[in-house]
Design a protein around this motif. Structure first.
Motif, PDB file in Angstrom:
ATOM      1  N   THR A  21     -19.086 -21.636  -3.690  1.00 19.01           N
ATOM      2  CA  THR A  21     -19.181 -23.011  -4.180  1.00 19.01           C
ATOM      3  C   THR A  21     -18.692 -23.095  -5.622  1.00 19.01           C
ATOM      4  OG1 THR A  21     -21.062 -23.471  -2.727  1.00 19.01           O
ATOM      5  CG2 THR A  21     -20.705 -24.979  -4.568  1.00 19.01           C
ATOM      6  N   GLU A  22     -17.795 -24.031  -5.857  1.00 26.34           N
ATOM      7  CA  GLU A  22     -17.221 -24.276  -7.181  1.00 26.34           C
ATOM      8  C   GLU A  22     -17.656 -25.671  -7.628  1.00 26.34           C
ATOM      9  OE1 GLU A  22     -12.787 -23.610  -9.082  1.00 26.34           O
ATOM     10  OE2 GLU A  22     -12.962 -24.513  -7.091  1.00 26.34           O
ATOM     11  N   ARG A  23     -18.196 -25.783  -8.844  1.00 28.06           N
ATOM     12  CA  ARG A  23     -18.719 -27.061  -9.320  1.00 28.06           C
ATOM     13  C   ARG A  23     -18.047 -27.488 -10.620  1.00 28.06           C
ATOM     14  NH1 ARG A  23     -23.188 -28.303  -6.335  1.00 28.06           N
ATOM     15  NH2 ARG A  23     -24.202 -26.558  -5.255  1.00 28.06           N
ATOM     16  N   ASP A  24     -17.854 -28.788 -10.740  1.00 29.47           N
ATOM     17  CA  ASP A  24     -17.371 -29.402 -11.973  1.00 29.47           C
ATOM     18  C   ASP A  24     -18.072 -30.744 -12.075  1.00 29.47           C
ATOM     19  OD1 ASP A  24     -15.996 -29.905 -14.282  1.00 29.47           O
ATOM     20  OD2 ASP A  24     -13.998 -29.674 -13.413  1.00 29.47           O
TER      21      ASP A  24
ATOM     22  N   HIS B 280     -15.608 -23.299  -0.538  1.00 29.38           N
ATOM     23  CA  HIS B 280     -14.418 -22.628  -0.019  1.00 29.38           C
ATOM     24  C   HIS B 280     -14.793 -21.668   1.106  1.00 29.38           C
ATOM     25  CE1 HIS B 280     -12.033 -23.989  -3.501  1.00 29.38           C
ATOM     26  NE2 HIS B 280     -13.034 -23.614  -4.274  1.00 29.38           N
TER      27      HIS B 280
ATOM     28  N   ASP C  73     -12.609 -16.116  -6.791  1.00 28.93           N
ATOM     29  CA  ASP C  73     -13.406 -15.549  -5.712  1.00 28.93           C
ATOM     30  C   ASP C  73     -12.475 -14.894  -4.701  1.00 28.93           C
ATOM     31  OD1 ASP C  73     -15.999 -15.277  -4.199  1.00 28.93           O
ATOM     32  OD2 ASP C  73     -14.850 -16.438  -2.744  1.00 28.93           O
TER      33      ASP C  73
ATOM     34  N   ASP D  45     -11.555 -26.142   2.961  1.00 27.77           N
ATOM     35  CA  ASP D  45     -12.476 -26.551   1.904  1.00 27.77           C
ATOM     36  C   ASP D  45     -13.227 -27.812   2.283  1.00 27.77           C
ATOM     37  OD1 ASP D  45     -11.672 -24.480   0.318  1.00 27.77           O
ATOM     38  OD2 ASP D  45     -10.468 -25.689  -1.050  1.00 27.77           O
TER      39      ASP D  45
END
Length: 229
Positions: A15-18, A25, A32, A47
């Motif tokens: 998990t990618e957060r902004d 993903h 990663d 995704d």
């Protein structure tokens, strides 16, 4: 031939957060890297994105890919660098699938046009370097609706009521993603929840699944030209 089946849980995704954005993903992406999760057939990216209003991805470039986008809820505005009928701007809503053929190269952006937008995006490797294009296809509701064919890969969308069953396309590789709802246990797999995926690497027998509650499935029968990685 026996099927080779794997369950990939949504909770195991990177998990990618902004600010105003969360992305999960399924395959190696950016920092990663997992050598066991590079691709599945020609699929190199699967995704799931959750965006707040006005959030998303500013203009960026792609080449050598077919990019397929399905909005689960909300709305997503796609804009690109193409001219005329082959591109421009379109706001995708549930029930539509967007297909960007990047070809030799194209720029595009994706911005949420609703208070909260959830969408699924798939990248397929492509050796077709023809002119880039963008198309939108409306998908009629049903237990197994063919939504799009890209090269040798086909996407089906299934909308199932609680207790309803569907027999999925035969042969592999087959990638089945639970976009919403849940599936009951069957002879090949444990129960699946929203965000989970079922990957069938080979085998020619039919696979039947049953919805535990109202459920939406995105099923890809992928080109066998690329091997699973």
């Amino acid at each position: 031939m026996l099927m080779t089946v794997e369950i990939r849980r949504g909770t195991a995704r990177f998990t990618e957060r902004d600010v105003g954005r969360a992305t999960r993903h399924a395959f190696s992406f950016g920092a990663d890297y997992d050598p066991a999760r590079i691709s599945f057939g020609p699929m190199i990216c699967h995704d799931e994105h959750l965006l707040g209003a006005g959030r998303g991805f500013d203009a960026h470039r792609h080449a050598g890919l077919d990019i397929v986008t399905w909005v689960v809820s909300g709305a997503l505005t796609h804009a690109d660098s193409l001219d005329g009928s082959s591109g421009g701007s379109h706001t995708l809503v549930p029930g539509e699938v967007g297909h960007l053929h990047a070809g030799a190269g194209v720029e595009h952006s994706e911005i949420a046009a609703a208070p909260q937008t959830r969408f699924v995006q798939v990248w397929l490797r492509s050796d077709d370097d023809s002119e880039p294009s963008y198309d939108v296809h409306a998908v009629s509701p049903g237990p197994l609706t063919e939504a799009l064919t890209v090269g040798g890969s086909t996407l089906w969308v299934s909308r199932l009521a609680a207790g309803e069953s569907v027999t999925l396309p035969e042969a592999g590789p087959l990638h089945v993603y639970v976009a919403s709802g849940a599936l009951l246990r069957n002879s090949l797999a444990e129960p699946l929840a929203a965000g989970d995926a079922l990957l069938v690497a080979d085998g020619t027998g039919p696979l039947s699944v049953t919805a535990a509650i109202d459920t939406e499935l995105l099923s890809w029968r992928l080109s066998a030209a690329d091997q699973t990685t």
